[in-house]
Design a protein around this motif. Sequence first.
Motif, PDB file in Angstrom:
ATOM      1  N   ALA A 198       0.841  -1.212   0.000  1.00 22.32           N
ATOM      2  CA  ALA A 198       0.000   0.000   0.000  1.00 22.32           C
ATOM      3  C   ALA A 198       0.872   1.257   0.000  1.00 22.32           C
ATOM      4  O   ALA A 198       0.589   2.226  -0.722  1.00 22.32           O
ATOM      5  CB  ALA A 198      -0.918  -0.008   1.229  1.00 22.32           C
ATOM      6  N   ARG A 199       1.970   1.225   0.791  1.00 27.07           N
ATOM      7  CA  ARG A 199       2.873   2.389   0.862  1.00 27.07           C
ATOM      8  C   ARG A 199       3.567   2.604  -0.486  1.00 27.07           C
ATOM      9  O   ARG A 199       3.693   3.733  -0.943  1.00 27.07           O
ATOM     10  CB  ARG A 199       3.905   2.154   1.966  1.00 27.07           C
ATOM     11  N   ALA A 219       1.968   6.696  -6.773  1.00 25.05           N
ATOM     12  CA  ALA A 219       0.908   7.628  -7.180  1.00 25.05           C
ATOM     13  C   ALA A 219       1.345   9.071  -6.969  1.00 25.05           C
ATOM     14  O   ALA A 219       1.097   9.947  -7.820  1.00 25.05           O
ATOM     15  CB  ALA A 219      -0.372   7.349  -6.392  1.00 25.05           C
ATOM     16  N   GLU A 220       2.048   9.311  -5.830  1.00 23.76           N
ATOM     17  CA  GLU A 220       2.545  10.687  -5.567  1.00 23.76           C
ATOM     18  C   GLU A 220       3.613  11.084  -6.585  1.00 23.76           C
ATOM     19  O   GLU A 220       3.643  12.236  -7.047  1.00 23.76           O
ATOM     20  CB  GLU A 220       3.122  10.763  -4.147  1.00 23.76           C
ATOM     21  N   GLY A 221       4.480  10.120  -6.960  1.00 29.29           N
ATOM     22  CA  GLY A 221       5.520  10.392  -7.962  1.00 29.29           C
ATOM     23  C   GLY A 221       4.930  10.726  -9.311  1.00 29.29           C
ATOM     24  O   GLY A 221       5.386  11.638 -10.003  1.00 29.29           O
ATOM     25  N   THR A 222       3.866   9.994  -9.676  1.00 33.95           N
ATOM     26  CA  THR A 222       3.173  10.261 -10.944  1.00 33.95           C
ATOM     27  C   THR A 222       2.549  11.647 -10.940  1.00 33.95           C
ATOM     28  O   THR A 222       2.605  12.393 -11.908  1.00 33.95           O
ATOM     29  CB  THR A 222       2.084   9.190 -11.194  1.00 33.95           C
TER      30      THR A 222
END
Length: 504
Positions: free
Chosen positions: A490-491, A497-500
Motif C-alpha cells: 500500500a505504501r 501515485a505521488e511520484g506520478t
Amino acid sequence: MLEGLMIGLSTAFSVTNILMVIGGCLIGTFIGMLPGLGPMSIIAIMIPVAISIGDPSAALILLAGVYYGAIFGGSTSSILINAPGVASTVATSFDGYPLARQGKAGKALTVAAIASFSGGTIGAILLMIFAPALATVALLFHSAEYFALMVVGLSAIAAFAGTGQVAKALLMTILGLIMATVGEGALFNLPRFTMGIMDLQSGFGFITLAMAMFALPEAIYLVLDPKRSNTEAGGEIKDLRITRDEAKAIAPVIGRQSIQGFLIGVLPGAGATIASFLGYAVERNIAPKEEQEQFGKGSVKGLAAPESANNAACTGSFVPLLTLGIPGSGTTAILLGALIALNVTPGPRLMVDDPQIFWAVIVSMYIGNVILLILNLPLIPYIAKVLAVPRNYLIPFILFFTLMGAYIGQNNATELLLLVGFGVAATVLRFADYPLAPLLIGFILGRMLEDNFARSMQLYDGIGFILERPMTLGLLAVAVLLVVLPSYRARRARLRAEGTADGD
C-alpha cells in the motif's frame, strides 16, 4: 499401493457400500444446508445407525459420506441467506452472499459446487498417494507449531479488511480473541469472565456468534430498509452457468487451494476452518490490485478459494485419523469414537491389518464427490429460486433458522438472549463500517491459540520455545510477512501515485 487400491475398489463398489455413500452424501448435504446442524451433530446422531450395520467398512463409508456431504452442503445457507452454520463455510459467505444479492445466486452455487468437487477429488488423490508419508510429517507438529500456525491464521486478517480498514480489522480481531477467553481456561479448569452465569461456563457458542455476526444483522437490515428488500436479489434468477473466462480465473485458484487445504487438513488440530480462512487470505493477497478490490463484493475467486480449501482439508483430516489414530478436529474425534466402537483400531497398523477399511474409505471419497456433484448441479436452479421470493417474506425464515441454529448449538435459552444482544451490536458495528469477519476469526482461533500457547509454555518453562523450535520460528516469520507485506504494498502504491502526480 496398487494392491491396496484394488482391495478398496472391490470393497467400495459393492451394492451395500454404494448405497452407504449415496445415503451419507444425501443426509450430509441436506443437514449441511440447515444452519446450526453441522457435521458434528449429525455424525453423533448417526453413530448408533452405523454401529448397527455391523460391517466396519460400510459404517465408516456412511459416516465419511455424511461428513463431506455436510461440508459440501454447508455453503448453500452461507450463499443464500448469509447464515454459515459450520465454521468452515464462514469464508464462503464473504463473496458468496454478495453474488447472491446481485442476482447471481445460481452462478455462486455452481462455483461452490465445482470448487467443492475439485477440492474433494484432489484431496482424495493426494490422500491415496501421500497418506503414509504425511503421517510422519504430522508428527513433527507439536503445540509450539500449532500456536505459530494459529498466529499465521490471525495475521492474515488484512485480507478480510477493506481498503484502509486494517486498523479496524485488527481491533475486531482483538475483540474476538477477548470473547474466546470467556469460559474455562486452558491452564486451569476454572470459569473466567462468566459473571456467575452457569450457561457461560463453556464459553460463547460458535453458532450463536456466527448467526449474530452475519444472519441476524441481515434480517435487521431488511426490516430497517424495506426498499432494499424489494429491490435486491428479487425477481429472475439469471447467470446459472459460469463463463469461460470465469472458469479460467478459478481453475488455478482451485488447484492451489486444494493442495494447500489438504496439507493444512493433514495437521491434527488445524482442520477445514483455518484452511478456508488461509485459502481466502492467500488468494486475495496474491491477486492483482484491481481484483483484490473485488474480494468481499462478489469475487468468484474469493468464493472458489475457501470452498476448495475446506473440502480438501476434510479429506486431509483422514490422514492423522486413519494412520495415527489422532483426531484432527471435533468431527474426526467423533469418527474416532465410532471406529473404536466398531472394534477397529486406527493407527500405523490399519493399512496392514485392515486394508479393506483404509482403502475402501479413500475410494468411497472419489465416488462420494461424483455423487455430490450429480446431486447438486441439477438442483442449483431450484435452490437458487429461494432468492426469487420477495426479501420481506424471507425475513421470518432467516430469523427462524438463526434462532433454531443458536438454540440447537448449545441447547439452552441463554443462547437466544446472547444472539439478540450480539446481533444488535453487530448491526451497529456494521453501520459504523467495521468488518465483522475478523471478530469471528479471532474467536474461532482464540481458544486453540491459548491452549497451544499454554501447553508450550508448560513444556518449555517459558517463552523460549519460540527460539528452540526452528519450525515455530519459521511460521512466526511468515506471520510477520503477512502483516508487513500488505502495508508495504500500500505504501509503495501511494509513493508511486505521488511520484506520478509530481511528474504531471
